[in-house]
Design a protein around this motif. Structure first.
Motif, PDB file in Angstrom:
ATOM      1  N   VAL A 302       1.010  -3.153  13.357  1.00 54.38           N
ATOM      2  CA  VAL A 302       2.310  -3.499  12.809  1.00 54.38           C
ATOM      3  C   VAL A 302       2.140  -5.089  12.336  1.00 54.38           C
ATOM      4  O   VAL A 302       2.561  -5.255  11.071  1.00 54.38           O
ATOM      5  CB  VAL A 302       3.449  -3.354  13.894  1.00 54.38           C
ATOM      6  N   ALA A 303       1.597  -5.853  13.139  1.00 53.80           N
ATOM      7  CA  ALA A 303       1.496  -7.351  12.409  1.00 53.80           C
ATOM      8  C   ALA A 303       0.142  -7.287  11.198  1.00 53.80           C
ATOM      9  O   ALA A 303       0.747  -7.753  10.296  1.00 53.80           O
ATOM     10  CB  ALA A 303       1.032  -8.035  13.685  1.00 53.80           C
ATOM     11  N   THR A 304      -0.691  -6.610  11.441  1.00 56.55           N
ATOM     12  CA  THR A 304      -1.715  -6.704  10.507  1.00 56.55           C
ATOM     13  C   THR A 304      -1.321  -6.029   8.990  1.00 56.55           C
ATOM     14  O   THR A 304      -1.610  -6.740   7.979  1.00 56.55           O
ATOM     15  CB  THR A 304      -2.919  -5.934  10.857  1.00 56.55           C
ATOM     16  N   LEU A 305      -0.533  -4.897   9.122  1.00 61.54           N
ATOM     17  CA  LEU A 305      -0.032  -4.382   7.899  1.00 61.54           C
ATOM     18  C   LEU A 305       0.657  -5.413   6.952  1.00 61.54           C
ATOM     19  O   LEU A 305       0.766  -5.529   5.717  1.00 61.54           O
ATOM     20  CB  LEU A 305       0.868  -3.115   8.166  1.00 61.54           C
ATOM     21  N   ARG A 306       1.669  -6.149   7.794  1.00 62.30           N
ATOM     22  CA  ARG A 306       2.374  -7.542   7.207  1.00 62.30           C
ATOM     23  C   ARG A 306       1.396  -8.434   6.315  1.00 62.30           C
ATOM     24  O   ARG A 306       2.054  -8.908   5.324  1.00 62.30           O
ATOM     25  CB  ARG A 306       3.513  -8.027   7.831  1.00 62.30           C
ATOM     26  N   VAL A 307       0.537  -8.725   7.491  1.00 65.12           N
ATOM     27  CA  VAL A 307      -0.297  -9.722   6.884  1.00 65.12           C
ATOM     28  C   VAL A 307      -1.096  -9.412   5.663  1.00 65.12           C
ATOM     29  O   VAL A 307      -1.302  -9.905   4.676  1.00 65.12           O
ATOM     30  CB  VAL A 307      -1.153 -10.219   7.953  1.00 65.12           C
ATOM     31  N   LEU A 308      -1.333  -8.111   5.633  1.00 64.80           N
ATOM     32  CA  LEU A 308      -2.245  -7.680   4.574  1.00 64.80           C
ATOM     33  C   LEU A 308      -1.390  -7.739   3.224  1.00 64.80           C
ATOM     34  O   LEU A 308      -1.641  -8.113   2.022  1.00 64.80           O
ATOM     35  CB  LEU A 308      -2.615  -6.094   4.683  1.00 64.80           C
ATOM     36  N   LEU A 309      -0.048  -7.093   3.076  1.00 72.69           N
ATOM     37  CA  LEU A 309       0.896  -7.082   2.276  1.00 72.69           C
ATOM     38  C   LEU A 309       1.027  -8.340   1.434  1.00 72.69           C
ATOM     39  O   LEU A 309       1.177  -8.921   0.363  1.00 72.69           O
ATOM     40  CB  LEU A 309       2.086  -6.474   2.477  1.00 72.69           C
ATOM     41  N   VAL A 310       1.282  -9.535   2.618  1.00 73.51           N
ATOM     42  CA  VAL A 310       1.209 -10.873   2.119  1.00 73.51           C
ATOM     43  C   VAL A 310      -0.096 -11.255   1.375  1.00 73.51           C
ATOM     44  O   VAL A 310      -0.028 -11.972   0.102  1.00 73.51           O
ATOM     45  CB  VAL A 310       1.405 -12.024   3.125  1.00 73.51           C
ATOM     46  N   LEU A 311      -1.386 -10.894   1.682  1.00 70.58           N
ATOM     47  CA  LEU A 311      -2.394 -11.307   1.080  1.00 70.58           C
ATOM     48  C   LEU A 311      -2.490 -10.599  -0.334  1.00 70.58           C
ATOM     49  O   LEU A 311      -3.072 -11.396  -1.189  1.00 70.58           O
ATOM     50  CB  LEU A 311      -3.659 -10.871   2.150  1.00 70.58           C
ATOM     51  N   LEU A 312      -2.089  -9.412  -0.320  1.00 68.45           N
ATOM     52  CA  LEU A 312      -2.018  -8.572  -1.714  1.00 68.45           C
ATOM     53  C   LEU A 312      -1.412  -9.390  -2.684  1.00 68.45           C
ATOM     54  O   LEU A 312      -1.967  -9.602  -3.995  1.00 68.45           O
ATOM     55  CB  LEU A 312      -1.735  -7.303  -1.580  1.00 68.45           C
ATOM     56  N   VAL A 313      -0.119  -9.886  -2.401  1.00 67.15           N
ATOM     57  CA  VAL A 313       0.661 -10.669  -3.359  1.00 67.15           C
ATOM     58  C   VAL A 313       0.134 -11.781  -3.518  1.00 67.15           C
ATOM     59  O   VAL A 313       0.069 -12.459  -4.995  1.00 67.15           O
ATOM     60  CB  VAL A 313       1.997 -10.909  -2.656  1.00 67.15           C
ATOM     61  N   ARG A 314      -0.491 -12.585  -2.823  1.00 66.75           N
ATOM     62  CA  ARG A 314      -0.945 -14.024  -2.998  1.00 66.75           C
ATOM     63  C   ARG A 314      -2.372 -14.091  -3.584  1.00 66.75           C
ATOM     64  O   ARG A 314      -2.290 -14.665  -4.661  1.00 66.75           O
ATOM     65  CB  ARG A 314      -0.964 -14.670  -1.712  1.00 66.75           C
ATOM     66  N   VAL A 315      -3.374 -13.202  -3.152  1.00 73.71           N
ATOM     67  CA  VAL A 315      -4.733 -13.326  -3.590  1.00 73.71           C
ATOM     68  C   VAL A 315      -5.495 -12.104  -3.988  1.00 73.71           C
ATOM     69  O   VAL A 315      -6.607 -12.122  -4.534  1.00 73.71           O
ATOM     70  CB  VAL A 315      -5.632 -14.084  -2.497  1.00 73.71           C
ATOM     71  N   GLY A 316      -4.806 -11.042  -3.685  1.00 77.57           N
ATOM     72  CA  GLY A 316      -5.634  -9.692  -3.807  1.00 77.57           C
ATOM     73  C   GLY A 316      -6.529  -9.299  -2.693  1.00 77.57           C
ATOM     74  O   GLY A 316      -6.544  -9.858  -1.582  1.00 77.57           O
ATOM     75  N   VAL A 317      -7.554  -8.537  -3.303  1.00 79.92           N
ATOM     76  CA  VAL A 317      -8.569  -8.092  -2.160  1.00 79.92           C
ATOM     77  C   VAL A 317      -9.914  -8.879  -2.207  1.00 79.92           C
ATOM     78  O   VAL A 317     -10.808  -8.281  -1.316  1.00 79.92           O
ATOM     79  CB  VAL A 317      -8.692  -6.482  -2.432  1.00 79.92           C
ATOM     80  N   LEU A 318     -10.083  -9.621  -3.222  1.00 81.26           N
ATOM     81  CA  LEU A 318     -11.328 -10.382  -3.236  1.00 81.26           C
ATOM     82  C   LEU A 318     -11.623 -11.336  -1.995  1.00 81.26           C
ATOM     83  O   LEU A 318     -12.907 -11.127  -1.889  1.00 81.26           O
ATOM     84  CB  LEU A 318     -11.269 -11.362  -4.500  1.00 81.26           C
TER      85      LEU A 318
END
Length: 335
Positions: A302-318
């Motif tokens: 649950v927590a990791t999914l939210r973190v990933l969506l933040v990262l996708l908005v900010r920096v992508g998958v690189l």
């Protein structure tokens, strides 16, 4: 160490590892296989069954997080005569967005009917400077973005799931279990995942108007990427997000499609494992350890999914690429 040595502590550790690695594009199966190898947990004596259980924990996190999307799809199927094009834009399952998430378009920017006011800086259908569809903090298209047809999304999910039928063949399952015993194969797969993510990020930064839902042929190709990801070390989320981005979807729509696509995949694997357990009996391991692994993988997921969506908005998958390259090379070097 044999299957009875699956202690509660080890189960919690592996469940947490699954919760983190399932959503981050770094391969949960590869990390679990390496961790179980270090711990001495045999795949054929409980380890493989445990992997399915903790995957089910992260599946529950997906079901809860994307429940509004699933309800919209269900309404589109049950009431085909009604206009059901706008996917849900309600706040996510776990409250409001953290203040550090840079929302492109939010519900506050719309009137009660869901329309963007004339003086809104984000008119309907626009994209952010990187060319990505505006989205809320939970990875769904925001109310200010172009409408998404729920039935088109359902069709894409069905087509994307079809390639997984090949995974039901016993030789394929045997190949996966065998690969879990060879760290070098896992190391190569980590490098493959890194290459896919790097290419996808390069492609998506060149797109002008990314899509929200894949077209039928694109959905099949994303499904093929998911099929390849049954090998440990090739991330399921990473391969499907990368394929979706490379084919024209924005980062957050790609993540949403990837995680919705995981639902039938993990359900199918869990059902297959349950049938096998009923036929051959439970593995020689403490059932409580399986329960602990499930619960921990859910909470951490649950927590990791939210973190990933933040990262996708900010920096992508690189940012995940160098990690996978270093990990893959280290596994190859250490054997």
């Amino acid at each position: 160490m044999s299957a009875p040595d699956l202690s509660l502590g080890l189960a919690a550790l592996l469940g947490a590892l699954q919760g983190v690695a399932e959503f981050l594009p770094i391969s949960s199966s590869g990390h679990l296989a390496l961790a179980e190898r270090v711990a001495g947990l045999e795949a054929g004596a409980g380890g493989h069954s445990f992997n399915i259980v903790v995957h089910a924990g992260t599946l529950l996190a997906v079901l809860i997080h994307y429940r509004d999307d699933l309800l919209a799809i269900a309404r589109g199927v049950l009431r085909p005569g009604h206009a059901s094009k706008d996917m849900p834009d309600a706040p996510g399952a776990f409250g409001h967005a953290p203040p550090d998430i840079p929302l492109i378009a939010t519900r506050a920017a719309t009137d009660p009917a869901g329309h963007v006011p004339a003086d809104s800086p984000t008119p309907r259908g626009t994209t952010d400077p990187a060319g990505h569809v505006p989205a809320d903090s939970h990875g769904r298209a925001a109310s200010g973005s172009a409408p998404t047809d729920a039935r088109a999304l359902l069709l894409a999910l069905v087509l994307g799931t079809l390639p997984l039928a090949a995974a039901l063949a016993p030789p394929v399952e045997g190949l996966v279990i065998a690969a879990e015993h060879y760290p070098q194969a896992i190391g190569v797969c980590f490098l493959v995942t890194a290459a896919m993510l790097g290419f996808a990020e390069w492609r998506t930064r060149r797109q002008q108007r990314p899509q929200e839902v894949p077209r039928p042929l694109q959905a099949l190709l994303i499904g093929l990427a998911q099929l390849v990801a049954i090998l440990p070390g090739i991330s399921r989320s990473g391969s499907t997000i990368a394929a979706a981005m490379a084919l024209g979807l924005g980062r957050l729509p790609a993540a949403r499609f990837s995680f919705l696509l995981a639902i039938p995949a993990i359900l199918g694997a869990s059902l297959k494992e349950a049938i096998g357990l009923m036929k051959h009996g439970l593995p020689a391991a403490d059932p409580l350890a399986f329960i602990v692994g499930f619960l921990v993988s859910f909470v951490v997921g649950v927590a990791t999914l939210r973190v990933l969506l933040v990262l996708l908005v900010r920096v992508g998958v690189l940012p995940f690429v160098p990690y996978l390259v270093v990990l893959g090379l280290a596994v190859l070097a250490l054997g």
